[in-house]
Design a protein around this motif. Structure first.
Motif, PDB file in Angstrom:
ATOM      1  N   MET A  93       0.843  -1.177   0.000  1.00 31.12           N
ATOM      2  CA  MET A  93       0.000   0.000   0.000  1.00 31.12           C
ATOM      3  C   MET A  93       0.888   1.240   0.000  1.00 31.12           C
ATOM      4  N   THR A  94       0.599   2.163  -0.893  1.00 26.79           N
ATOM      5  CA  THR A  94       1.355   3.399  -0.976  1.00 26.79           C
ATOM      6  C   THR A  94       0.639   4.488  -0.196  1.00 26.79           C
ATOM      7  N   THR A  95       1.367   5.203   0.623  1.00 23.91           N
ATOM      8  CA  THR A  95       0.773   6.331   1.333  1.00 23.91           C
ATOM      9  C   THR A  95       1.426   7.605   0.829  1.00 23.91           C
ATOM     10  N   ILE A  96       0.623   8.656   0.761  1.00 24.53           N
ATOM     11  CA  ILE A  96       1.150   9.953   0.355  1.00 24.53           C
ATOM     12  C   ILE A  96       0.831  10.957   1.447  1.00 24.53           C
ATOM     13  N   SER A  97       1.586  12.020   1.484  1.00 18.96           N
ATOM     14  CA  SER A  97       1.377  13.020   2.522  1.00 18.96           C
ATOM     15  C   SER A  97       0.075  13.768   2.258  1.00 18.96           C
ATOM     16  N   GLU A  98      -0.453  14.385   3.318  1.00 24.39           N
ATOM     17  CA  GLU A  98      -1.672  15.180   3.186  1.00 24.39           C
ATOM     18  C   GLU A  98      -1.490  16.286   2.157  1.00 24.39           C
ATOM     19  N   SER A  99      -0.349  16.971   2.192  1.00 23.07           N
ATOM     20  CA  SER A  99      -0.143  18.085   1.264  1.00 23.07           C
ATOM     21  C   SER A  99      -0.091  17.595  -0.183  1.00 23.07           C
ATOM     22  N   ALA A 100       0.522  16.428  -0.423  1.00 21.97           N
ATOM     23  CA  ALA A 100       0.565  15.874  -1.779  1.00 21.97           C
ATOM     24  C   ALA A 100      -0.837  15.478  -2.226  1.00 21.97           C
ATOM     25  N   MET A 101      -1.618  14.890  -1.329  1.00 21.69           N
ATOM     26  CA  MET A 101      -2.974  14.483  -1.650  1.00 21.69           C
ATOM     27  C   MET A 101      -3.843  15.705  -1.968  1.00 21.69           C
ATOM     28  N   THR A 160      -8.088  19.411   5.200  1.00 19.38           N
ATOM     29  CA  THR A 160      -8.320  18.224   6.023  1.00 19.38           C
ATOM     30  C   THR A 160      -8.810  18.674   7.390  1.00 19.38           C
ATOM     31  N   GLN A 161      -9.501  17.777   8.042  1.00 22.95           N
ATOM     32  CA  GLN A 161     -10.019  18.065   9.383  1.00 22.95           C
ATOM     33  C   GLN A 161      -9.996  16.776  10.186  1.00 22.95           C
ATOM     34  N   ARG A 162      -9.537  16.863  11.404  1.00 24.76           N
ATOM     35  CA  ARG A 162      -9.556  15.691  12.278  1.00 24.76           C
ATOM     36  C   ARG A 162     -11.004  15.441  12.698  1.00 24.76           C
ATOM     37  N   THR A 163     -11.452  14.198  12.527  1.00 22.11           N
ATOM     38  CA  THR A 163     -12.814  13.805  12.881  1.00 22.11           C
ATOM     39  C   THR A 163     -12.757  12.563  13.755  1.00 22.11           C
ATOM     40  N   TRP A 164     -13.931  12.046  14.121  1.00 18.08           N
ATOM     41  CA  TRP A 164     -13.979  10.834  14.927  1.00 18.08           C
ATOM     42  C   TRP A 164     -13.376   9.657  14.183  1.00 18.08           C
ATOM     43  N   GLU A 165     -13.444   9.689  12.858  1.00 18.89           N
ATOM     44  CA  GLU A 165     -12.918   8.585  12.046  1.00 18.89           C
ATOM     45  C   GLU A 165     -11.429   8.721  11.774  1.00 18.89           C
ATOM     46  N   GLY A 166     -10.807   9.787  12.223  1.00 21.98           N
ATOM     47  CA  GLY A 166      -9.397  10.048  11.924  1.00 21.98           C
ATOM     48  C   GLY A 166      -9.291  11.388  11.234  1.00 21.98           C
ATOM     49  N   VAL A 167      -8.723  11.394  10.050  1.00 22.18           N
ATOM     50  CA  VAL A 167      -8.602  12.632   9.270  1.00 22.18           C
ATOM     51  C   VAL A 167      -9.521  12.518   8.056  1.00 22.18           C
ATOM     52  N   THR A 210     -15.267  13.417   3.623  1.00 21.35           N
ATOM     53  CA  THR A 210     -15.088  11.967   3.640  1.00 21.35           C
ATOM     54  C   THR A 210     -13.648  11.635   4.020  1.00 21.35           C
ATOM     55  N   PRO A 211     -13.426  10.507   4.673  1.00 16.92           N
ATOM     56  CA  PRO A 211     -12.061  10.076   4.949  1.00 16.92           C
ATOM     57  C   PRO A 211     -11.439   9.306   3.789  1.00 16.92           C
ATOM     58  N   ASP A 212     -12.222   9.036   2.734  1.00 14.13           N
ATOM     59  CA  ASP A 212     -11.806   8.160   1.642  1.00 14.13           C
ATOM     60  C   ASP A 212     -11.500   8.971   0.375  1.00 14.13           C
ATOM     61  N   LEU A 213     -10.254   8.938  -0.071  1.00 16.04           N
ATOM     62  CA  LEU A 213      -9.827   9.689  -1.251  1.00 16.04           C
ATOM     63  C   LEU A 213     -10.588   9.260  -2.498  1.00 16.04           C
ATOM     64  N   ASP A 214     -10.793   7.963  -2.694  1.00 15.92           N
ATOM     65  CA  ASP A 214     -11.525   7.480  -3.876  1.00 15.92           C
ATOM     66  C   ASP A 214     -12.978   7.950  -3.855  1.00 15.92           C
TER      67      ASP A 214
END
Length: 69
Positions: free
Chosen positions: A1-9, A24-31, A51-55
């Motif tokens: 799995m590839t992860t990218i930084s928040e700023s890159a995303m 981005t915003q911190r929520t109950w589900e994470g970011v 949404t927490p999901d990029l797709d």
């Protein structure tokens, strides 16, 4: 799995969907990703996606840009 930084995303989303402001915003589900339609975008009016999901974010914004599809 590839992860990218928040700023890159956020940068990738901004270049793919230039009519929106992304953050981005911190929520109950994470970011979660937040997209807000900006003045001058292809469609007018307030539209916010959280949404927490990029797709899921991409799918939702593509559906908003092409409502007849």
């Amino acid at each position: 799995m590839t992860t990218i930084s928040e700023s890159a995303m956020l940068g990738a989303l901004a270049s793919e969907f230039p009519g929106y402001a992304f953050s981005t915003q911190r929520t109950w589900e994470g970011v979660s990703l937040i997209a807000v339609r900006q003045k001058g975008s292809a469609r007018s009016g307030l539209y916010v996606v959280i949404t927490p999901d990029l797709d899921e974010m991409r799918r939702t914004l593509l559906e908003d840009e092409n409502p007849g599809r």
